[in-house]
Design a protein around this motif. Sequence first.
Motif, PDB file in Angstrom:
ATOM      1  N   PRO A  46     -19.958  16.804  19.576  1.00 55.75           N
ATOM      2  CA  PRO A  46     -19.037  15.161  20.565  1.00 55.75           C
ATOM      3  C   PRO A  46     -17.344  15.440  20.068  1.00 55.75           C
ATOM      4  N   ARG A  47     -17.703  16.056  18.274  1.00 54.10           N
ATOM      5  CA  ARG A  47     -15.734  17.373  17.979  1.00 54.10           C
ATOM      6  C   ARG A  47     -15.649  18.329  18.915  1.00 54.10           C
ATOM      7  N   LEU A  48     -16.589  19.492  18.966  1.00 52.27           N
ATOM      8  CA  LEU A  48     -16.326  19.861  20.167  1.00 52.27           C
ATOM      9  C   LEU A  48     -16.229  19.731  21.548  1.00 52.27           C
ATOM     10  N   ASP A  49     -16.590  18.599  22.024  1.00 52.91           N
ATOM     11  CA  ASP A  49     -16.226  17.984  23.240  1.00 52.91           C
ATOM     12  C   ASP A  49     -14.861  17.400  23.143  1.00 52.91           C
ATOM     13  N   GLU A  50     -14.283  16.870  22.453  1.00 49.57           N
ATOM     14  CA  GLU A  50     -13.124  16.510  22.350  1.00 49.57           C
ATOM     15  C   GLU A  50     -11.821  17.628  21.791  1.00 49.57           C
ATOM     16  N   LYS A  51     -12.863  18.486  21.266  1.00 47.53           N
ATOM     17  CA  LYS A  51     -11.378  19.844  21.319  1.00 47.53           C
ATOM     18  C   LYS A  51     -11.402  20.474  22.681  1.00 47.53           C
ATOM     19  N   LEU A  52     -12.799  20.359  23.831  1.00 47.80           N
ATOM     20  CA  LEU A  52     -12.741  20.841  25.050  1.00 47.80           C
ATOM     21  C   LEU A  52     -11.262  20.235  25.361  1.00 47.80           C
ATOM     22  N   HIS A  53     -11.807  18.857  25.677  1.00 47.74           N
ATOM     23  CA  HIS A  53     -10.764  18.164  25.925  1.00 47.74           C
ATOM     24  C   HIS A  53      -9.432  17.768  25.983  1.00 47.74           C
ATOM     25  N   ARG A  54      -9.204  18.084  24.986  1.00 46.02           N
ATOM     26  CA  ARG A  54      -7.674  17.838  24.248  1.00 46.02           C
ATOM     27  C   ARG A  54      -6.529  18.880  24.526  1.00 46.02           C
ATOM     28  N   ILE A  55      -7.729  20.017  24.933  1.00 47.39           N
ATOM     29  CA  ILE A  55      -6.841  21.354  25.382  1.00 47.39           C
ATOM     30  C   ILE A  55      -5.805  20.570  26.727  1.00 47.39           C
ATOM     31  N   TRP A  56      -6.095  19.947  27.897  1.00 45.71           N
ATOM     32  CA  TRP A  56      -5.683  19.927  28.429  1.00 45.71           C
ATOM     33  C   TRP A  56      -5.519  18.681  28.651  1.00 45.71           C
ATOM     34  N   ILE A  57      -5.550  17.533  27.090  1.00 45.66           N
ATOM     35  CA  ILE A  57      -4.768  16.093  27.572  1.00 45.66           C
ATOM     36  C   ILE A  57      -3.713  16.364  26.709  1.00 45.66           C
ATOM     37  N   ASP A  58      -3.322  17.505  25.767  1.00 47.30           N
ATOM     38  CA  ASP A  58      -2.436  17.676  25.310  1.00 47.30           C
ATOM     39  C   ASP A  58      -1.601  18.402  25.731  1.00 47.30           C
ATOM     40  N   GLY A  59      -2.255  19.488  26.201  1.00 49.33           N
ATOM     41  CA  GLY A  59      -1.411  20.343  27.234  1.00 49.33           C
ATOM     42  C   GLY A  59      -0.227  19.405  28.275  1.00 49.33           C
ATOM     43  N   TYR A  60      -0.939  17.790  28.357  1.00 46.99           N
ATOM     44  CA  TYR A  60      -0.559  17.173  28.843  1.00 46.99           C
ATOM     45  C   TYR A  60       0.987  17.131  29.609  1.00 46.99           C
ATOM     46  N   GLY A  61       1.113  16.720  27.441  1.00 46.43           N
ATOM     47  CA  GLY A  61       2.188  16.388  26.885  1.00 46.43           C
ATOM     48  C   GLY A  61       2.950  14.979  26.898  1.00 46.43           C
ATOM     49  N   ASN A  62       1.757  14.320  28.389  1.00 43.06           N
ATOM     50  CA  ASN A  62       2.454  12.925  27.494  1.00 43.06           C
ATOM     51  C   ASN A  62       1.941  11.675  26.332  1.00 43.06           C
ATOM     52  N   ARG A  63       2.713  11.495  25.670  1.00 38.33           N
ATOM     53  CA  ARG A  63       2.281  10.455  24.499  1.00 38.33           C
ATOM     54  C   ARG A  63       1.228   9.288  24.584  1.00 38.33           C
ATOM     55  N   PHE A  64       1.573   8.598  25.756  1.00 38.23           N
ATOM     56  CA  PHE A  64       0.183   7.795  25.909  1.00 38.23           C
ATOM     57  C   PHE A  64      -1.251   8.266  26.705  1.00 38.23           C
ATOM     58  N   VAL A  65      -0.729   9.165  26.970  1.00 37.74           N
ATOM     59  CA  VAL A  65      -2.075   9.675  27.319  1.00 37.74           C
ATOM     60  C   VAL A  65      -2.794  10.321  26.060  1.00 37.74           C
TER      61      VAL A  65
END
Length: 138
Positions: A46-65
């Motif tokens: 689960p932590r690795l899953d979150e780590k991978l998905h966070r890459i594009w989520i954080d890269g999107y740059g939208n605080r709400f997302v």
Amino acid sequence: MREMFERKAFRTFLAAGSAAHQEAIALKYEHLTILDNIEQDYLLFPRLDEKLHRIWIDGYGNRFVRDFFELISLVFHYHYRWNKLDEMERNRDAAHQHLKIITALETDQLSEAELLFLEHLSHAKETLIASVSWVPTK
């Protein structure tokens, strides 16, 4: 909501170019390590899953997302109503899906990476619906 936000974030991630993809590609070894010892290490996924998905989520740059992703990640991975009987298999399947996406990124097959990512999201939704205990607890 998750699908809408992650699709947009992933497309933005793909468009960012190969330098942005390196962070995701760098997680390949961690996926392989967990898969090599899945019977003992499946709870590390689960932590690795979150780590991978966070890459594009954080890269999107939208605080709400980003805030929405934090909530969804918590519910998706740690909610008490999950049926834990097939957790190892679910984590194994998701790790293999991640590796396919990472391999497509490594070989610069961005259309394939997007298709694999969309399959991964669809599978996650199906898994959630099938694995949550819908019977009220007392």
